[in-house]
Design a protein around this motif. Structure first.
Motif: not given
Length: 439
Positions: A374-385
């Protein structure tokens, strides 16, 4: 210099001469396993705890069954049982239906369902260095007998085995010998474990990578080159559902067909692990990786309070069917012989911390495959994160921190990793190619 251990399979040339002696030692290993199993179960019933291999050795070293094998061979049986009980002890925290390690015995019944007799199977017997004398020139190895199998004071104290390896294999610096009974062939074979020293090659480069192991995706890898790869565990899951069902259909759980299915299942897992490790190392070389961080495996099995994680009915089945430790060892071995440093790092908070801004929040992992910051409104693949946080080693104060990264750093690669699936004939291939191949 780098020390590596290689295992060579060998055919026993004088099988008719040594078969009976190897049978006796295989049966002795089963009997010792059963005695130690009985003792361990009693300890569990009385105390709620399980003995380790040191406790088992102290308790059983004077037992007659302990003398059925060379002392180091008996110790190895007890080590294997302790490892099996430890695995069961961890599994039962999330699955109270889990059964402790079984006894090694095979019952035979008549047509009316009455037990006719009981037979101990031929267990694998391991000889360590003190029980081995190797004649490399003549491809022979002397294996020390257990005291119970030295028929009289003047009897030979060893089993002399003549062996043959595949062409091109040289057996040197022998560390361990395992006699393994192949039920499908009805004969013994040797597994010869040798130690070799090789020159450590230069690292492929100065880039870094992080590996995160998990349930849906068996492995996620993040690279400092702003690239990421995912390796789903679909093949392992399919086998994990298929083979137990087929084995359950067999009339005899210890029979030839069940044994064949168990062996095939094990071979496919091993093939998967080696193929995956090989592919990851090849990608590391291609991208100039000199250091590979692997997350400690505790987080895969336990939560932050040390309790076993509950991944649901199917998740727990998958988790305990996968040898995470075994894969990590294979990956570490393959990486090191290519000059890549392998480091085990803490996985604490790596799944709930944003790898870009460092914000930590449990709610940011909105579902298993998606991480939203929510800090910079980005969505990632959770496992890659998680893999990227392992690469950054966020729990070390002297590590490269998220805050120190370039503010203009790209984040698209975190959301769109390359996906590779396992093809039985070609190893890991891009998902589109594997899907196209099947269609």
């Amino acid at each position: 210099m780098l020390e590596i251990h290689c295992t060579h399979r060998a055919k026993i040339l004088n099988h008719n001469q040594v078969e009976e002696l190897l049978d006796r030692h295989g049966w002795s290993a089963s009997k010792l396993w059963n005695v130690a199993n009985y003792y361990s179960r009693n300890v569990w019933d009385d105390t709620g705890g399980i003995p380790d291999h040191g406790d088992l050795k102290d308790e059983l070293k004077t037992h007659p069954k302990y003398k059925g094998l060379h002392s180091q061979s008996s110790q190895r049986v007890l080590e294997e049982l302790a490892e099996a009980f430890n695995s069961w002890y961890g599994k039962r925290k999330s699955d109270n239906r889990a059964n402790p390690p079984g006894y090694r015995k095979k019952n035979y019944y008549d047509d009316h369902g009455n037990r006719v007799h009981e037979e101990h199977p031929r267990s694998t017997v391991t000889w360590k260095q003190n029980g081995i004398r190797h004649d490399a020139k003549n491809n022979r190895v002397r294996l020390s007998k257990g005291a119970n199998h030295k028929e009289h004071p003047r009897a030979w104290e060893y089993i002399l085995v003549e062996y043959e390896t595949r062409p091109g294999v040289t057996v040197e610096n022998l560390q361990q010998v395992r006699a393994v009974y192949d039920k499908t062939k009805g004969r013994w074979e040797l597994h010869l474990v040798c130690k070799h020293k090789i020159e450590t090659p230069d690292a492929p480069g100065t880039e870094t990578a992080g590996v995160d192991l998990g349930i849906c995706n068996f492995a996620a890898v993040a690279y400092s080159t702003e690239e990421a790869d995912l390796y789903p565990g679909n093949r392992l899951k399919q086998d994990g559902y298929y083979f137990p069902k087929e084995i359950a259909k067999c009339d005899d759980s210890g029979g030839k067909e069940a044994t064949r299915l168990h062996a095939k299942w094990s071979e496919r897992r091993t093939h998967f692990f080696h193929s995956l490790a090989k592919h990851i190392v090849e990608k590391c070389i291609e991208r100039g990786v000199g250091r590979l961080n692997i997350g400690k495996l505790a987080r895969v099995r336990e939560d932050e309070d040390g309790e076993s994680k509950d991944w649901g009915k199917h998740g727990n089945l998958d988790l305990h069917g996968w040898a995470f430790d075994r894969f990590s060892n294979i990956l570490e071995y393959k990486a090191k012989i290519k000059g890549i440093e392998v480091v085990e790092v803490s996985e604490r908070d790596t799944s709930k911390t944003c790898c870009v801004c460092g914000r930590e929040d449990d709610s940011q992992r909105v579902e298993r495959g998606l991480y939203v910051c929510e800090e910079h409104d980005d969505a990632f693949n959770a496992d890659v994160n998680g893999a990227e946080n392992i690469r950054l080693d966020i729990n070390q104060s002297n590590s490269e921190s998220s805050a120190s990264l370039d503010e203009d750093r790209s984040t698209g690669w975190l959301a769109q990793p390359a996906v590779y699936l396992h093809d039985l004939s070609r190893g890991f291939q891009p998902r589109t190619e594997v899907v196209d191949c099947k269609s």
